[in-house]
Design a protein around this motif. Structure first.
Motif, PDB file in Angstrom:
ATOM      1  N   PHE A   1       4.533   3.305  -9.059  1.00 57.86           N
ATOM      2  CA  PHE A   1       3.319   3.456  -8.271  1.00 57.86           C
ATOM      3  C   PHE A   1       2.088   3.067  -9.074  1.00 57.86           C
ATOM      4  N   GLY A   2       1.079   2.573  -8.390  1.00 61.93           N
ATOM      5  CA  GLY A   2      -0.199   2.294  -9.040  1.00 61.93           C
ATOM      6  C   GLY A   2      -1.040   3.562  -9.119  1.00 61.93           C
ATOM      7  N   THR A   3      -2.225   3.435  -9.732  1.00 67.03           N
ATOM      8  CA  THR A   3      -3.148   4.574  -9.805  1.00 67.03           C
ATOM      9  C   THR A   3      -3.775   4.795  -8.439  1.00 67.03           C
ATOM     10  N   ARG A   4      -3.873   6.053  -8.033  1.00 64.26           N
ATOM     11  CA  ARG A   4      -4.361   6.330  -6.683  1.00 64.26           C
ATOM     12  C   ARG A   4      -5.790   6.873  -6.686  1.00 64.26           C
ATOM     13  N   THR A   5      -6.425   6.743  -5.546  1.00 68.31           N
ATOM     14  CA  THR A   5      -7.678   7.440  -5.314  1.00 68.31           C
ATOM     15  C   THR A   5      -7.446   8.363  -4.126  1.00 68.31           C
TER      16      THR A   5
ATOM     17  N   THR B   1       0.849  -1.186   0.000  1.00 65.90           N
ATOM     18  CA  THR B   1       0.000   0.000   0.000  1.00 65.90           C
ATOM     19  C   THR B   1       0.888   1.242   0.000  1.00 65.90           C
ATOM     20  N   VAL B   2       0.536   2.202  -0.816  1.00 65.34           N
ATOM     21  CA  VAL B   2       1.307   3.447  -0.894  1.00 65.34           C
ATOM     22  C   VAL B   2       0.360   4.605  -0.555  1.00 65.34           C
ATOM     23  N   ILE B   3       0.760   5.414   0.420  1.00 70.43           N
ATOM     24  CA  ILE B   3      -0.153   6.463   0.871  1.00 70.43           C
ATOM     25  C   ILE B   3       0.541   7.819   0.987  1.00 70.43           C
ATOM     26  N   GLY B   4      -0.120   8.837   0.498  1.00 69.27           N
ATOM     27  CA  GLY B   4       0.325  10.219   0.688  1.00 69.27           C
ATOM     28  C   GLY B   4      -0.841  11.016   1.243  1.00 69.27           C
ATOM     29  N   LEU B   5      -0.557  11.983   2.121  1.00 70.13           N
ATOM     30  CA  LEU B   5      -1.659  12.710   2.751  1.00 70.13           C
ATOM     31  C   LEU B   5      -1.680  14.183   2.388  1.00 70.13           C
ATOM     32  N   GLU B   6      -2.877  14.723   2.295  1.00 75.78           N
ATOM     33  CA  GLU B   6      -3.057  16.169   2.228  1.00 75.78           C
ATOM     34  C   GLU B   6      -3.795  16.550   3.509  1.00 75.78           C
ATOM     35  N   VAL B   7      -3.122  17.306   4.366  1.00 71.09           N
ATOM     36  CA  VAL B   7      -3.695  17.629   5.673  1.00 71.09           C
ATOM     37  C   VAL B   7      -4.000  19.121   5.744  1.00 71.09           C
TER      38      VAL B   7
ATOM     39  N   VAL C   1      -6.827  11.173   2.259  1.00 76.44           N
ATOM     40  CA  VAL C   1      -5.897  10.055   2.092  1.00 76.44           C
ATOM     41  C   VAL C   1      -5.805   9.661   0.623  1.00 76.44           C
ATOM     42  N   ASN C   2      -4.601   9.791   0.052  1.00 74.85           N
ATOM     43  CA  ASN C   2      -4.343   9.325  -1.309  1.00 74.85           C
ATOM     44  C   ASN C   2      -3.726   7.946  -1.202  1.00 74.85           C
ATOM     45  N   LEU C   3      -4.343   6.979  -1.866  1.00 77.24           N
ATOM     46  CA  LEU C   3      -3.884   5.605  -1.680  1.00 77.24           C
ATOM     47  C   LEU C   3      -3.841   4.852  -2.998  1.00 77.24           C
ATOM     48  N   SER C   4      -2.763   4.107  -3.168  1.00 81.08           N
ATOM     49  CA  SER C   4      -2.677   3.202  -4.312  1.00 81.08           C
ATOM     50  C   SER C   4      -2.061   1.898  -3.822  1.00 81.08           C
ATOM     51  N   VAL C   5      -2.211   0.855  -4.605  1.00 83.59           N
ATOM     52  CA  VAL C   5      -1.523  -0.397  -4.264  1.00 83.59           C
ATOM     53  C   VAL C   5      -0.656  -0.792  -5.452  1.00 83.59           C
TER      54      VAL C   5
ATOM     55  N   VAL D   1       1.159  18.924   2.285  1.00 87.35           N
ATOM     56  CA  VAL D   1       1.101  17.816   1.326  1.00 87.35           C
ATOM     57  C   VAL D   1       2.327  16.944   1.489  1.00 87.35           C
ATOM     58  N   SER D   2       2.113  15.688   1.822  1.00 90.42           N
ATOM     59  CA  SER D   2       3.262  14.793   2.019  1.00 90.42           C
ATOM     60  C   SER D   2       3.639  14.139   0.701  1.00 90.42           C
ATOM     61  N   GLU D   3       4.825  13.565   0.645  1.00 91.76           N
ATOM     62  CA  GLU D   3       5.188  12.674  -0.461  1.00 91.76           C
ATOM     63  C   GLU D   3       4.508  11.330  -0.180  1.00 91.76           C
ATOM     64  N   PRO D   4       4.360  10.499  -1.215  1.00 86.27           N
ATOM     65  CA  PRO D   4       3.716   9.189  -0.979  1.00 86.27           C
ATOM     66  C   PRO D   4       4.665   8.224  -0.264  1.00 86.27           C
ATOM     67  N   ASP D   5       5.003   8.540   0.973  1.00 87.71           N
ATOM     68  CA  ASP D   5       6.040   7.800   1.698  1.00 87.71           C
ATOM     69  C   ASP D   5       5.502   6.805   2.710  1.00 87.71           C
TER      70      ASP D   5
END
Ligand code: ADP
Ligand code: MG
Ligand code: ZN
Length: 477
Positions: free
Chosen positions: A209-213, A7-13, A197-201, A156-160
């Motif tokens: 990276f995969g396509t995120r939602t 799972t790959v996640i990046g956040l916008e807070v 939450v931006n998430l891709s697998v 905005v975080s990196e997808p880390d």
């Protein structure tokens, strides 16, 4: 063999800043208030009105940028993000696209025994929108502009991040930093901190990276954890069926534990961003940054180090207490008043944490004052109340910030130190329980317990158990 996914996640807070007034006008930012009472021509988008930047917003943003190891942009500009929605009266939001105030930072997170850096891509300042209230009975929608123009920063975080645990650790770290700076209270439930939450697998080992939602509407840490698990599974199922994940914005429904498509993901172009013509660029010089650095309050790590030196409490306790600025403030003030840091820390670590957990509250929501906690400690230190009474008083204090001294007085809970009164009760108890008394005399130590229990019951907990024990032994002696 079944495929393994990562799972790959990046956040916008989004964080609402704790300024008294809005970002571009002098209306109040206070929460609640009758609808549309904290408004003026600027924050309701009236033609001809002009924004004036609130300096405090820039200072909070710089402070957060510095505390998250970002580079501060020296020439910082605002841009218009154009879109129509009834909660956005100007038909654009003043935000920052090209020259956000901070970039290229990171925060360090800990999960279990592992430390890791989550990089921050950028942080920008912007204005919040109003609030639409949908009345389903009346089939109408009404809008409240009190929140319109409340200052926000978006981090905005990196997808880390790779798991829900890492996401929660990251959010808790951000929250701690920002609360310590006094830049926001960061309450997820009240919306002063919001995370998308931006998430891709992707298949384990894949370099791409995969396509995120992007998921919205997450208003508690628990909802975030459930949303990550739910969305992760949804995407894996799609891929297993040979279908594609669509890049889109989804709304998490925490009751159904499922996310629903809201809209297809829009690009920056869709917003026709252009430089905000009504605001001049903000020039941030070294001297200003230095001044903000000087004014920074003691942050968590410094506080922790100081606790180790100043107070004789275990490091574990110091960590828990300093995790919440509010709890740390209570600890320091109460310890200074009653001069017994160890006991203050015990009340926080045991009873306070227990009651917080039971009532599903955050440490930020503790209502009792340090003065009252110090009074309670003094009452036990002086032997005026025993520990079971103290616990009972504490619950009251936790619920209503009750003053322990007056409560003990009103309810007659003070330990009875009157020898005469105690002696009379003891003699009565021995007379009423001849068997237990005889058993004790014949060497059955345990029998004493029953007599102590009886005495405490009659004295309604006000006697000192140690003293009762002692006197009973003497009388049966
Ligand atoms: P946009 O400009 O389209 O909103 P960004 O590049 O600003 O996209 O990214 C928004 C957020 O999505 C960032 O927090 C980023 O870390 C995250 N993100 C980008 N790509 C991915 C991906 N493939 N998987 C998970 N998160 C991602
Ligand atoms: Mg974005
Ligand atoms: Zn206003």
């Amino acid at each position: 063999m079944a495929k393994q996914y990562e799972t790959v996640i990046g956040l916008e807070v989004h964080v609402e800043l704790a300024t008294k007034t809005k970002i571009f006008c002098s209306c109040s930012t206070s929460f609640g208030g009758a609808p549309n009472t904290h408004t003026c021509p600027v924050c309701t988008g009236m033609p001809g009105s002009l924004p004036v930047l609130n300096k405090q917003v820039v200072e909070y943003a710089i402070a957060i940028g510095l505390a998250t190891n970002c580079e501060i942009t020296r020439v910082c500009k605002f841009d218009r993000k154009n879109y129509f929605y009834p909660d956005n009266p100007q038909n654009y939001q003043i935000s920052q696209l090209y020259l956000p105030i901070a970039r290229n930072g990171y925060v360090e997170i800990e999960t279990g025994d592992t430390k890791k850096k989550v990089r921050i891509h950028e942080m920008h300042m912007e204005e919040d929108a109003g609030k639409l209230v949908h009345d389903e009975w009346d089939d109408t929608s009404i809008v409240d502009y009190n929140r319109s123009g409340v200052p926000l920063v978006e981090i905005v975080s990196e997808p880390d991040m790779r798991s829900a645990d890492e996401v929660l650790a990251y959010l808790e770290k951000l929250r701690m930093i920002i609360q310590y700076l006094g830049a926001s209270d960061c309450k997820l439930q009240e919306g002063s901190m919001r995370a998308d939450v931006n998430l891709s697998v992707r298949e384990m080992g894949s370099g791409k990276f995969g396509t995120r939602t992007e998921m919205k509407n997450l208003n508690s840490f628990k909802a975030i954890a459930r949303a990550i698990e739910g969305e992760r599974q949804r995407q894996i199922e799609l891929l297993e069926e040979g279908r594609a994940v669509v890049q889109e914005t989804r709304r998490w429904d925490d009751n159904k534990e499922y996310s629903y498509a809201m809209r297809s993901k829009e690009d920056a172009q869709d917003y026709r961003y252009f430089p905000e013509p009504d605001l001049v660029p903000v020039m941030i010089d070294e001297a200003w940054i230095e001044k903000i650095k000087m004014m920074q309050p003691e942050l968590r790590d410094e506080k922790l180090a100081r606790y180790k030196k100043e107070y004789e409490i275990p490091e574990y306790d110091a960590r828990i207490i300093t995790e919440s600025k509010h709890m740390a403030d209570i600890f320091e003030k109460a310890a200074a008043i009653c001069k017994n840091p160890k006991k203050v820390s015990n009340w926080l670590m045991v009873e306070t944490l227990r009651l917080l957990k039971e009532s599903g509250m955050e440490p930020e929501e503790i209502r009792f004052s340090p003065e009252n906690l110090a009074k309670l400690v003094k009452l036990t230190d002086s032997g005026d109340i025993n520990s079971s009474v103290a616990k009972q008083v504490f619950v009251k204090m936790f619920e209503e910030n009750t003053d322990p001294e007056s409560y003990v007085k009103e309810h007659g809970l003070r330990t009875v130190n009157d020898e005469g009164e105690l002696r009379a009760v003891l003699e009565q108890v021995i007379a009423d329980n001849p068997q237990a008394a005889a058993d004790y005399k014949s060497g059955k130590e345990k029998a004493l317990g029953a007599l102590v229990g009886q005495t405490m019951k009659i004295m309604r907990g006000k006697a000192n158990p140690g003293q009762v024990n002692q006197r009973l032994k003497e009388l049966l002696g």
